[in-house]
Motif scaffolding. Structure first.
Motif, PDB file in Angstrom:
ATOM      1  N   CYS A 243       0.832  -1.214   0.000  1.00  0.00           N
ATOM      2  CA  CYS A 243       0.000   0.000   0.000  1.00  0.00           C
ATOM      3  C   CYS A 243       0.861   1.256   0.000  1.00  0.00           C
ATOM      4  N   ARG A 244       1.895   1.236   0.812  1.00  0.00           N
ATOM      5  CA  ARG A 244       2.797   2.392   0.866  1.00  0.00           C
ATOM      6  C   ARG A 244       3.488   2.602  -0.476  1.00  0.00           C
ATOM      7  N   ALA A 245       3.932   1.509  -1.099  1.00  0.00           N
ATOM      8  CA  ALA A 245       4.610   1.616  -2.392  1.00  0.00           C
ATOM      9  C   ALA A 245       3.657   2.081  -3.488  1.00  0.00           C
ATOM     10  N   THR A 276      -7.645  -5.539   1.961  1.00  0.00           N
ATOM     11  CA  THR A 276      -8.057  -4.141   1.797  1.00  0.00           C
ATOM     12  C   THR A 276      -9.485  -3.971   1.303  1.00  0.00           C
ATOM     13  N   GLY A 277     -10.053  -5.032   0.723  1.00  0.00           N
ATOM     14  CA  GLY A 277     -11.408  -4.936   0.185  1.00  0.00           C
ATOM     15  C   GLY A 277     -11.480  -4.351  -1.206  1.00  0.00           C
ATOM     16  N   MET A 278     -10.318  -4.137  -1.840  1.00  0.00           N
ATOM     17  CA  MET A 278     -10.301  -3.580  -3.197  1.00  0.00           C
ATOM     18  C   MET A 278      -9.080  -4.094  -3.946  1.00  0.00           C
ATOM     19  N   THR A 279      -9.035  -3.845  -5.239  1.00  0.00           N
ATOM     20  CA  THR A 279      -7.881  -4.253  -6.031  1.00  0.00           C
ATOM     21  C   THR A 279      -6.752  -3.238  -5.860  1.00  0.00           C
ATOM     22  N   PRO A 280      -5.515  -3.627  -6.180  1.00  0.00           N
ATOM     23  CA  PRO A 280      -4.412  -2.654  -6.108  1.00  0.00           C
ATOM     24  C   PRO A 280      -4.654  -1.432  -6.986  1.00  0.00           C
ATOM     25  N   GLN A 286      -7.509   5.605  -5.514  1.00  0.00           N
ATOM     26  CA  GLN A 286      -8.105   6.304  -4.384  1.00  0.00           C
ATOM     27  C   GLN A 286      -7.198   7.400  -3.836  1.00  0.00           C
ATOM     28  N   TYR A 287      -5.868   7.209  -3.980  1.00  0.00           N
ATOM     29  CA  TYR A 287      -4.909   8.154  -3.401  1.00  0.00           C
ATOM     30  C   TYR A 287      -4.231   9.051  -4.420  1.00  0.00           C
ATOM     31  N   LEU A 288      -4.229   8.623  -5.679  1.00  0.00           N
ATOM     32  CA  LEU A 288      -3.522   9.392  -6.698  1.00  0.00           C
ATOM     33  C   LEU A 288      -4.510   9.955  -7.703  1.00  0.00           C
TER      34      LEU A 288
END
Length: 289
Positions: A243-245, A276-280, A286-288
């Protein structure tokens, strides 16, 4: 590595401490202390280890930790490169549950605070309007002294004691046997090894030897202590680093998969969605922008 009891600095003229920290990173020491801790992260991201739970943290997180709940915030690698322009920043409020005296929590008016202290033993992440209010008060409290600072502190306790805008972080921890210091010592030894070697193929035989237990005893012990199997824990750590990467957005997803210890892409996608309940791809979106 021995468990680390952290002595929170204090003076005789204050019943609690509040700091505005700016430094290269939050350190790497997994530690505990008898003080409750309210940690408001203004700048920084990485992986947090609280009780028996591994998850990502980032700027804007507000977390309340109960007494003797082990924790550490391990920042991402960019905070360890010696760049003076790359710093973490946080407000940290620390106080003993008896800082107002034992009788204080026995008053009928403070029952909400007593309940808050019990909930904090599991770790709490605060959301919504409550987080915004607390953030502003922490800013104000850090600039005041004496009675004004005490009033701000009581206001924080009042808000936290009545809010429903939170989630518990490590609900199984407070009810386990981890309050036993010898068990904490063994678990920290396991955690420390896994944090350093999560990219490797860690066998049950290897981690059992680290814990000085047989494979069968280790599997039973770890499940009892954390309410999860060792491999579930290892996958959580790997996913947290994935997740961090993903947020750092420097490598393709398939490369991140192997960099974080997975050796099969399809299994990686399955584990990521389960945790996480979602795909990568959706997590990254969601963050970018």
């Amino acid at each position: 590595m021995k468990p680390h009891f952290h002595k929170v600095p204090s003076t005789s003229d204050t019943s609690f401490t509040i700091r505005h920290d700016k430094r290269p990173n939050f350190g790497t020491l997994w530690h505990y202390h008898p003080e409750l801790e309210l940690h408001y992260i203004l700048q920084g991201e990485g992986t947090q280890y609280i009780g028996d739970t591994v998850s990502s943290f980032g700027s804007g997180d507000l977390i309340l930790l109960g007494e003797n709940l082990p924790h550490t915030w391990r920042c991402s690698e960019k905070y360890f490169q010696g760049n003076p322009e790359q710093e973490v920043e946080a407000f940290v409020l620390q106080f003993l549950p008896t800082c107002f005296g034992k009788e204080f929590l026995e008053l009928p008016e403070t029952q909400g605070i007593s309940s808050l202290y019990e909930n904090a033993k599991k770790g709490m992440i605060i959301h919504g309007e409550t987080k915004e209010k607390i953030g502003m008060i922490l800013h104000q409290a850090s600039k005041t002294t004496n009675l004004d600072r005490l009033i701000h502190f009581l206001e924080i306790l009042q808000i936290l004691g009545s809010t429903t805008e939170y989630e518990t972080i490590s609900p199984g921890y407070a009810n386990s046997h981890l309050a036993n210091i010898s068990e904490m010592r063994r678990l920290e030894k396991i955690y420390t090894y896994v944090l350093a070697h999560y990219r490797d193929d860690i066998s049950l035989e290897k981690i059992s030897s680290i814990a000085n237990l047989s494979v069968t005893s280790f599997a039973r012990y770890f499940k009892q202590m954390t309410n999860k199997t060792f491999f579930e824990f290892l996958i959580e750590i790997r996913i947290s680093n994935v997740c961090r990467a993903l947020i750092e957005d420097q490598l393709p997803i398939e490369v991140i998969c192997y960099e974080c210890g997975f050796n099969n892409v399809s299994n990686f996608y399955r584990h990521f969605k389960k945790v996480t309940g979602m795909t990568p791809h959706n997590y990254k979106r969601q963050y970018l922008p």
